[in-house]
Design a protein around this motif. Structure first.
Motif, short mmCIF file in Angstrom:
data_model
loop_
_atom_site.label_atom_id
_atom_site.label_comp_id
_atom_site.label_asym_id
_atom_site.label_seq_id
_atom_site.Cartn_x
_atom_site.Cartn_y
_atom_site.Cartn_z
N SER A 52 0.84 -1.19 0.00
CA SER A 52 0.00 0.00 0.00
C SER A 52 0.88 1.25 0.00
CB SER A 52 -0.89 0.01 1.24
OG SER A 52 -0.09 0.13 2.41
N GLU A 53 0.26 2.40 -0.19
CA GLU A 53 1.01 3.66 -0.15
C GLU A 53 1.68 3.83 1.21
OE1 GLU A 53 0.21 8.50 -0.58
OE2 GLU A 53 -1.43 7.06 -0.83
N TYR A 54 0.94 3.52 2.27
CA TYR A 54 1.50 3.61 3.62
C TYR A 54 2.67 2.63 3.78
CZ TYR A 54 2.08 2.96 8.63
OH TYR A 54 2.61 2.84 9.88
N GLY A 55 2.53 1.42 3.23
CA GLY A 55 3.59 0.43 3.32
C GLY A 55 4.87 0.90 2.66
N LEU A 56 4.77 1.54 1.50
CA LEU A 56 5.94 2.07 0.80
C LEU A 56 6.60 3.18 1.62
CD1 LEU A 56 4.51 2.26 -2.83
CD2 LEU A 56 6.21 0.63 -1.98
N GLN A 57 5.78 4.05 2.19
CA GLN A 57 6.31 5.16 2.99
C GLN A 57 7.02 4.62 4.24
OE1 GLN A 57 2.69 7.26 3.70
NE2 GLN A 57 2.73 8.37 1.75
N LEU A 58 6.42 3.62 4.86
CA LEU A 58 7.00 3.04 6.07
C LEU A 58 8.35 2.40 5.79
CD1 LEU A 58 6.72 2.27 9.06
CD2 LEU A 58 5.56 0.18 8.31
N LEU A 204 8.99 10.27 0.59
CA LEU A 204 7.96 9.39 1.14
C LEU A 204 7.92 9.48 2.67
CD1 LEU A 204 8.30 6.19 -1.11
CD2 LEU A 204 6.61 8.03 -1.25
N VAL A 205 9.08 9.72 3.28
CA VAL A 205 9.14 9.89 4.73
C VAL A 205 8.41 11.18 5.11
CG1 VAL A 205 10.64 10.12 6.73
CG2 VAL A 205 11.35 8.69 4.80
N VAL A 206 8.60 12.22 4.32
CA VAL A 206 7.90 13.49 4.57
C VAL A 206 6.39 13.27 4.49
CG1 VAL A 206 7.57 15.86 3.77
CG2 VAL A 206 9.84 14.82 3.68
N GLU A 207 5.96 12.53 3.49
CA GLU A 207 4.53 12.25 3.32
C GLU A 207 3.99 11.42 4.48
OE1 GLU A 207 4.16 10.35 -0.45
OE2 GLU A 207 4.89 12.09 -1.59
N LEU A 208 4.81 10.48 4.97
CA LEU A 208 4.37 9.63 6.08
C LEU A 208 4.13 10.43 7.35
CD1 LEU A 208 4.00 6.76 7.32
CD2 LEU A 208 6.45 6.81 7.83
N TYR A 209 5.05 11.31 7.68
CA TYR A 209 4.93 12.09 8.91
C TYR A 209 3.98 13.27 8.76
CZ TYR A 209 8.77 9.66 11.30
OH TYR A 209 9.54 8.73 11.93
#
Length: 211
Positions: A52-58, A204-209
């Motif tokens: 998932s998008e969250y999985g990629l970011q994580l 992706l880290v920026v998007e996650l947080y």
């Protein structure tokens, strides 16, 4: 202070890429990534599938966090600092990570890997501008002089690290005097200069947080 004490090669297998956590071993045939070993787990193939998008970011966050040997709280605080700085948050994050004292010690080849560099700093072997600093997260600034204490220069862990200077050189943003076991942090690196993070997407880290 919390720290990971398990097998570090397991972390590389989890991420499916080399995180360069064990110095020379990562360059040898003993590296599990070179052997194409599967990710740890009871049945890794059963878990394979589209992330998932969250999985990629994580996963991107975990890669960066593990490369620099940080725990979640410390990494998140560093991100918050990067967020408050002017400019691109992802690039600010890389700059803060690269200017940590333990990372600078590693870049100057005073240790073979970041885990060893952290140990060298914690054991009070390192001077910053002539003063002992034993805080791995200490932020080094351009122009700061990093050196090893006189009575620590012959330590095997430091000499083994320095042997890499003649083989691989040092990062372009630091200078090192091998004989004096001293170096200068010349400037903050540009994002494209940090080869450890090739393929890593800090955005992706920026998007996650930012959620």
């Amino acid at each position: 202070m919390a720290r990971y004490t398990g097998p570090v090669c397991r972390l590389c297998r989890t991420e499916g890429t080399k995180l360069c956590l064990k110095g020379d071993r990562c360059k040898s045939d003993k590296c599990p990534i070179n052997k194409k070993r599967a990710a740890p787990g009871k049945d890794p193939k059963a878990r394979a599938g589209k992330r998932s998008e969250y999985g990629l970011q994580l996963r991107e966050k975990q890669k960066i966090k593990r490369i620099y040997g940080m725990q979640e709280k410390q990494f998140h605080l560093t991100f918050e600092h990067a967020l408050r700085m002017p400019g691109v948050t992802g690039e600010n994050l890389v700059r803060l990570l690269e200017s940590r004292l333990d990372n600078v010690v590693f870049r100057m080849r005073f240790a073979a890997c970041r885990n060893q560099a952290r140990q060298v700093v914690l054991h009070r072997h390192v001077l910053v501008n002539g003063r002992i600093v034993n805080i791995p997260s200490y932020q080094v600034k351009p122009g700061d002089v990093i050196e090893v204490k006189e009575n620590s220069k012959k330590l095997a862990i430091i000499q083994d690290g320095l042997s890499e200077v003649s083989k691989s050189g040092v990062a372009s943003w630091v200078t090192v005097d091998v004989d004096a076991v001293k170096g200068t942090f010349v400037q903050y690196p540009r994002r494209e200069e940090v080869t450890d993070l090739v393929g890593v997407k800090e955005q992706l880290v920026v998007e996650l947080y930012s959620k």
